[in-house]
Design an enzyme around this catalytic site. Structure first.
Site, PDB file in Angstrom:
ATOM      1  N   GLU A  11       0.833  -1.214   0.000  1.00  0.00           N
ATOM      2  CA  GLU A  11       0.000   0.000   0.000  1.00  0.00           C
ATOM      3  C   GLU A  11       0.863   1.258   0.000  1.00  0.00           C
ATOM      4  O   GLU A  11       0.786   2.112   0.897  1.00  0.00           O
ATOM      5  CB  GLU A  11      -0.959  -0.012   1.197  1.00  0.00           C
ATOM      6  CG  GLU A  11      -1.984  -1.137   1.118  1.00  0.00           C
ATOM      7  CD  GLU A  11      -3.005  -1.126   2.235  1.00  0.00           C
ATOM      8  OE1 GLU A  11      -4.111  -1.650   2.044  1.00  0.00           O
ATOM      9  OE2 GLU A  11      -2.700  -0.577   3.324  1.00  0.00           O
ATOM     10  N   GLU A  34      -5.330  -8.488  -0.499  1.00  0.00           N
ATOM     11  CA  GLU A  34      -5.960  -8.259   0.803  1.00  0.00           C
ATOM     12  C   GLU A  34      -7.435  -8.013   0.568  1.00  0.00           C
ATOM     13  O   GLU A  34      -7.813  -7.172  -0.250  1.00  0.00           O
ATOM     14  CB  GLU A  34      -5.371  -7.044   1.542  1.00  0.00           C
ATOM     15  CG  GLU A  34      -4.000  -7.244   2.118  1.00  0.00           C
ATOM     16  CD  GLU A  34      -3.552  -6.057   2.959  1.00  0.00           C
ATOM     17  OE1 GLU A  34      -4.417  -5.381   3.559  1.00  0.00           O
ATOM     18  OE2 GLU A  34      -2.338  -5.802   3.004  1.00  0.00           O
TER      19      GLU A  34
END
Length: 488
Positions: free
Chosen positions: A192, A385
């Protein structure tokens, strides 16, 4: 044309964990402190106040670094994967995992980040993990940097703001490739990477009070250094590991206009373009022109070495991965109700339900995200995720009935299948997290994601025994039938 009843033959079903949220053993076998090791338990933080991440102070970091206990720092405990990894991997194998996404704790190999030679005990630990995964036929997907950079680099250099951190990271990656390249084919560089704006300390080791008024410039400077480091280690992987594949990873934060009022549409468009920027650089090898114009308009000048543009252009990634938990809406109305999400705050969508933590549940948004990303990049995609945090109840007989979790995943899997049928090249899916772990944002254990229950509470009390939830058996069946179960 007959629609497929299952997922592609070689689809990589599995789960995802991060070293800092599961390993524990924070002061064992030579490991150094990471930024995660000073993250405090924050159960009562207002979920709508994400400015808390910009309030990390030098004083708090120094105090935490001097504390030799794990009392206030749950990520120092994790779920003791360090000593349970064979048991946990066996449970993943029982579910039928084809793959497991995990990270390598930088400070297990280089305690301060500046050592010239790695800590052999750390290298040995991961070798044992990968050997066990190979024995169980579980393909590793390894994240090199997942919110766990050495605290020493943060305190000495204000993290990635300093260009020298690139060299330290490249050295770390080099050791990872040399030590584990025979076991690992899929690599991700930064988890991320876009999150640097939302929690600069966690993502890049930036201590906001050291930046002061230059915090925005420092964030973009640190981000640039991560982009360059990502390109350099991508190049290195391709050179060192035959048939290796390197991917980028972003938080997919899809946003809808709350209404069809043009201002809502414009603001939404700009939010989505901003979200795509981080993958654009790593896939296309250059900064988008509108991002450069925006930085110029805000008088933010990124210092670039003369070779940086060439490095970015010549060393792009092979595939794109992302996290997806929720969607948001956007509105020009300052009175519009807002709700929390994955370290973000967005306008509440009146058409969607929410989890206990206020995250809006939107399976259709996952399909939309897949179509958008594949159309934009034309590279294979992985969802690395996806999941929901919930409070689970352990019955007197030890059973854990979690139909809400099963329904969540079932709805998302169906949307994945629709996207594949419409032409998206989706090659893998790893749930977050397949086993209960310490929450990234609040460091809670009570916010549970797993198919596997871990007997530990928010204060670290418990046996740490593992047990199977109802969802364990359901996900096992999904993998066993390669998704055909979803047709029932």
């Amino acid at each position: 044309m007959t629609e497929q009843t299952t997922f592609p033959k070689d689809f990589l079903w599995g789960g995802a964990i991060a070293a800092n949220q599961v390993e524990g053993a924070w002061n064992i076998d030579g490991k150094g402190l990471s930024v995660a090791d000073v993250a405090t338990y924050k159960p009562h933080v207002d979920q709508k106040d994400y400015s808390v991440h910009l309030k990390v102070t030098s004083e708090a970091v120094e105090k935490a670094a001097a504390d030799a206990t794990d009392t206030f720092y749950p990520k120092r405990r994790g779920i003791d994967f360090y000593h349970h990894f064979k048991e946990d991997l066996a449970l993943f194998a029982e579910m039928g995992f084809k793959t497991l996404r995990l990270s390598i704790a930088w400070t297990r190999l280089f305690p301060t980040g500046e050592e010239e030679v790695p800590n052999q005990a750390g290298v040995n630990f991961y070798k044992e993990v990968f050997k066990e995964m190979k024995r169980l036929n579980i393909e590793p997907i390894v994240t090199l940097s997942h919110y766990e950079m050495p605290l020493a680099l943060s305190m000495k250099y204000n993290g990635w703001v300093n260009r020298s951190v690139i060299d330290h990271f490249v050295r770390f990656a080099n050791v990872c490739y040399d030590s584990f390249g025979e076991y690992v084919r899929y690599w991700l560089t930064f988890n991320e990477i876009d999150s640097i704006h939302r929690h600069p300390f966690t993502t890049a080791g930036i201590i906001p009070d050291r930046s002061g008024d230059t915090i925005e410039k420092d964030i973009y400077q640190a981000l640039h250094h991560q982009f360059v480091a990502s390109a350099l280690v991508t190049k290195m992987a391709h050179e060192k590991i035959p048939n290796s594949q390197v991917g980028c990873m972003l938080t997919k934060l899809i946003t809808y206009p709350l209404t069809c009022e043009p201002i809502d549409v414009e603001l939404t468009l700009k939010k989505n373009l901003e979200n795509n920027f981080y993958a654009d650089v790593q896939v296309k090898g250059a900064y988008p022109k509108m991002i450069l114009k925006d930085l110029k308009n805000r008088d933010i000048q990124i210092e670039m070495a003369k070779e940086d543009k060439k490095i970015l252009k010549e060393n792009t990634v092979d595939f794109v991965t992302f996290s997806y938990y929720m969607s948001m809406a956007e509105s020009g109305n300052p009175e519009a109700e807002r709700t929390p999400g994955n370290t973000v705050l967005g306008v509440k969508n009146p058409y969607l339900p929410s989890t206990e933590w206020g995250w809006q549940i939107d399976p259709k948004g996952l399909k939309i995200s897949l179509i958008e990303l594949y159309d934009r990049y034309n590279l294979p995609l992985m969802i690395v995720e996806n999941g929901m945090g919930a409070v689970d109840i352990v019955e007197e007989d030890g059973a854990i009935h979690d139909p809400y979790r099963i329904e969540y995943f079932k709805a998302h899997f169906k949307q994945m299948k629709e996207a594949i049928d419409e032409g998206v090249d989706l090659i893998g899916y790893t749930s977050w997290g397949p086993i209960d772990l310490v929450s990234a944002g609040t460091s809670q254990m009570s916010k549970r994601y797993g198919f596997i229950h871990v007997d530990a509470d928010d204060e670290g009390n418990g046996t740490y025994n593992r047990s199977k939830k109802d969802s364990f058996y359901w996900y096992k069946k999904v993998i066993e039938t390669n998704g055909a179960l979803l047709n029932d």
